[in-house]
Structures are given as structure tokens and as C-alpha cells.
Write a protein that holds these residues in place. Sequence first.
Motif, mmCIF file in Angstrom:
data_model
loop_
_atom_site.group_PDB
_atom_site.id
_atom_site.type_symbol
_atom_site.label_atom_id
_atom_site.label_comp_id
_atom_site.label_asym_id
_atom_site.label_seq_id
_atom_site.Cartn_x
_atom_site.Cartn_y
_atom_site.Cartn_z
ATOM 1 N N PHE A 59 0.825 -1.212 0.000
ATOM 2 C CA PHE A 59 0.000 0.000 0.000
ATOM 3 C C PHE A 59 0.862 1.267 0.000
ATOM 4 C CE2 PHE A 59 -2.920 2.972 2.311
ATOM 5 C CZ PHE A 59 -3.892 3.031 1.326
ATOM 6 N N THR A 60 1.922 1.259 0.821
ATOM 7 C CA THR A 60 2.735 2.478 0.954
ATOM 8 C C THR A 60 3.968 2.462 0.032
ATOM 9 O OG1 THR A 60 3.967 1.537 2.796
ATOM 10 C CG2 THR A 60 2.027 2.837 3.355
ATOM 11 N N TYR A 61 4.002 1.531 -0.863
ATOM 12 C CA TYR A 61 5.066 1.437 -1.871
ATOM 13 C C TYR A 61 5.403 2.808 -2.491
ATOM 14 C CZ TYR A 61 7.077 -0.634 -6.228
ATOM 15 O OH TYR A 61 7.871 -0.984 -7.293
ATOM 16 N N PRO A 62 4.384 3.600 -2.893
ATOM 17 C CA PRO A 62 4.708 4.890 -3.527
ATOM 18 C C PRO A 62 5.371 5.893 -2.575
ATOM 19 C CG PRO A 62 2.446 4.243 -4.006
ATOM 20 C CD PRO A 62 2.935 3.333 -2.944
ATOM 21 N N SER A 63 5.123 5.808 -1.276
ATOM 22 C CA SER A 63 5.786 6.743 -0.344
ATOM 23 C C SER A 63 7.271 6.427 -0.276
ATOM 24 C CB SER A 63 5.231 6.646 1.081
ATOM 25 O OG SER A 63 3.873 6.414 1.082
ATOM 26 N N LEU A 64 7.596 5.129 -0.283
ATOM 27 C CA LEU A 64 9.015 4.747 -0.276
ATOM 28 C C LEU A 64 9.660 5.163 -1.596
ATOM 29 C CD1 LEU A 64 11.458 3.294 0.983
ATOM 30 C CD2 LEU A 64 10.578 1.141 0.045
ATOM 31 N N MET A 65 8.937 4.995 -2.674
ATOM 32 C CA MET A 65 9.471 5.397 -3.973
ATOM 33 C C MET A 65 9.680 6.910 -3.999
ATOM 34 S SD MET A 65 8.221 4.224 -7.692
ATOM 35 C CE MET A 65 8.465 5.249 -9.144
#
Length: 341
Positions: free
Chosen positions: A134-140
Amino acid sequence: MSEILAETAPKKRMLSGIKPSGDMTLGSYLGAVKNWAERADQFDCYYFMADLHAITVRQNPADLRRRTLEQLAQYIACGLDPEKNTLFIQSHVHQHAELGWILNCYSMFGELSRMTQFKDKSAKNEDNINGGLFTYPSLMAADILLYQPDLVPVGEDQKQHVELCHTIARRFNGVYGDVFKIPEPFVPKMGARVMSLTNPLAKMSKSENEDTGRVLLMDPPEVIMKQFKRAITDSDTENCVRFDKENKPGVANLMTIYAAVTGKSYADIEMEFSGMGYGAFKPAVGEAVVETLRPIREEATRLMKDKGYLENVYKTGAEKASYVAEKTLRKVYKKLGFVAK
Ligand code: TRP
């Protein structure tokens, strides 16, 4: 004089990552890495193996370790010179995970829920819809913003994530002042999107098996030839090599691949194969791909045996990367009100 200026003017910075969750495909080579290699003189380039991102889907530890190193070897074999590019492994630069957490607090539930990749992956991994997916884009966003890059070359499928990165950065800057540079997404024009050979409406994917019409960078020539010979061309009655993405997506895909490996234009290709059918075109594309990939495969195989060299590359890369990343992270901590150590 102008030469001196060119040398002293700071180069634009470029950054990108690839998940080591599968073996590298012809699609990621033509769509990404090949274009990156050509930009090393123009830009200050950072590339990393996104192992933190890879574990959003279950990985076999031994495979993940092997693939991460293989990917590094393959990047280098594709022409990414470690002297000119900063190559590193994401988990070696702890600032990614740290800024990733912080940016989670500046990413909205609604925004993350709307990401197409999240929706697709949740549908595919119903038994493991974890928080990381779910939070993949925040890490990206953290991967990107740590380095203050000007350009972030990504495939079409990652554009939405880069856009969300912009939203997060603007939100953060809106509260704390100009902390992050807002980069441009950068989608290379030629060969940007290589589709599956058996389903030209879907992107050539690395995670699936060979029946899904993908060609791997490390595939031996006979496997590559087999894949191209059984490539789906279109069921039109024309049997003519002509670029028409709408009506002949299979042929268009083969033409895109052939153009990318030979440097020929679509018009040249149409001329070269005029009067010949798909039966002649398919193996010709296969052979061109075999010859393009042969030196890369041989060099990657050689590098994989030289673990000391690879270690030296990723250690030097991580040192350089963390120096830059740390500067941004310090600034962020200070702005947030964290007590200095
Ligand atoms: N999400 C990207 C992919 O799946 C990989 C990636 C991770 C990335 N972090 C990045 C790409 C930062 C560009 C910038 O292909």
C-alpha cells in the motif's frame, strides 16, 4: 572557453531504480537500461536495485540475493559504467527506509488507494495485501526526493507513482519551505514500451513464465529464437510488415523491438520487409535481438563470477549515495522538529 564552461556547469541529476523481483527482460533493457547507459556523459546518474520494494511481494531469500547481484552485473554489462554512474543497492542506504517512513505521514490514504499498481497487485496477491504494498509509492517518493534529481526516467506504469511523488513533495514543501526539488518524469521515446510477444496488449513482464511471451536478457540464442518465431502477429489477412499499433499491435511490437535494436526507422523497416510476410520478419527480429544481447549476456556471466569486483562497485556506490541522501535527510529532520543527535 565554452569547453571550460561545459565542464564546470553542474550536470543535471538523474535517478531510477529497478526491482530485483525477476530476471531482467528485453523490455526493461530496451525501455530503460539501454537509454540510461547513453546518458552517463550528460547527466549525473544514480541507479539502484530496489530490494526494499521487492519484498512487498514474498521473495525467496536466496533468489532475491542472487537476482540483486545479477541485476547489478547486468546493468554494468548493458553499459552502465560504474566509474560514471552511481550504482547501489537500496537497502545499503538506510536513509531510504527512514525518509520512506516520514513520507508515509505525508501520503494520504485516498491517494495511495487510487494507485493502479496497488489495485492490480492486491488483486493478484489476495492473501498478502500488506502495508508495504500500500505504501510502496511513499518509499518510492523517498528514493527520488533524497537525491534531489532533475529527471526520473520511468516506464509508463510508474508515471502515476512519480506524479504522487510530486504531490507529496509539494505538500511537504508547502508546510516546511523548499526542501525537495520537484523532478520531471522522463519517458524515453524509442522502445519505451515493449509488449509481450504472445499478448501484445500487455507489457512484457519479468515476473511471469516464458509462455507469457517474454525474452530475458540472459536467455540463450535458441530460446530467444523460439520466442520470436512463436510471437503473435496479427490475424489480419494482409501478412505485411506495416506499423499500425491499433489494428496490428503484434507486428507494431516487433517493429518497435527491431527499431530499438537496429536503430532503423519504421519506414526503413517497412521497406526492408516489403513483399515478405511475417514468416520472414519474425526470425529476422529474433536474430537482431540475439546479436544485441549476446555480448551483454557474456559480459554479465563473466562479472557474476567476479564477486570482489561487484562488491567494490556496490560499496562505493552506497557510500556516494548515502553522502547525498544524508544531506537531504538531515534537512528534513531539522524541519520536522526532531532533536539533533
Ligand atoms: N517502482 C519501480 C518499478 O517497479 C522501481 C523503483 C523503485 C523506482 N523506486 C524508484 C523507479 C524510484 C524510479 C525511481 O519499476
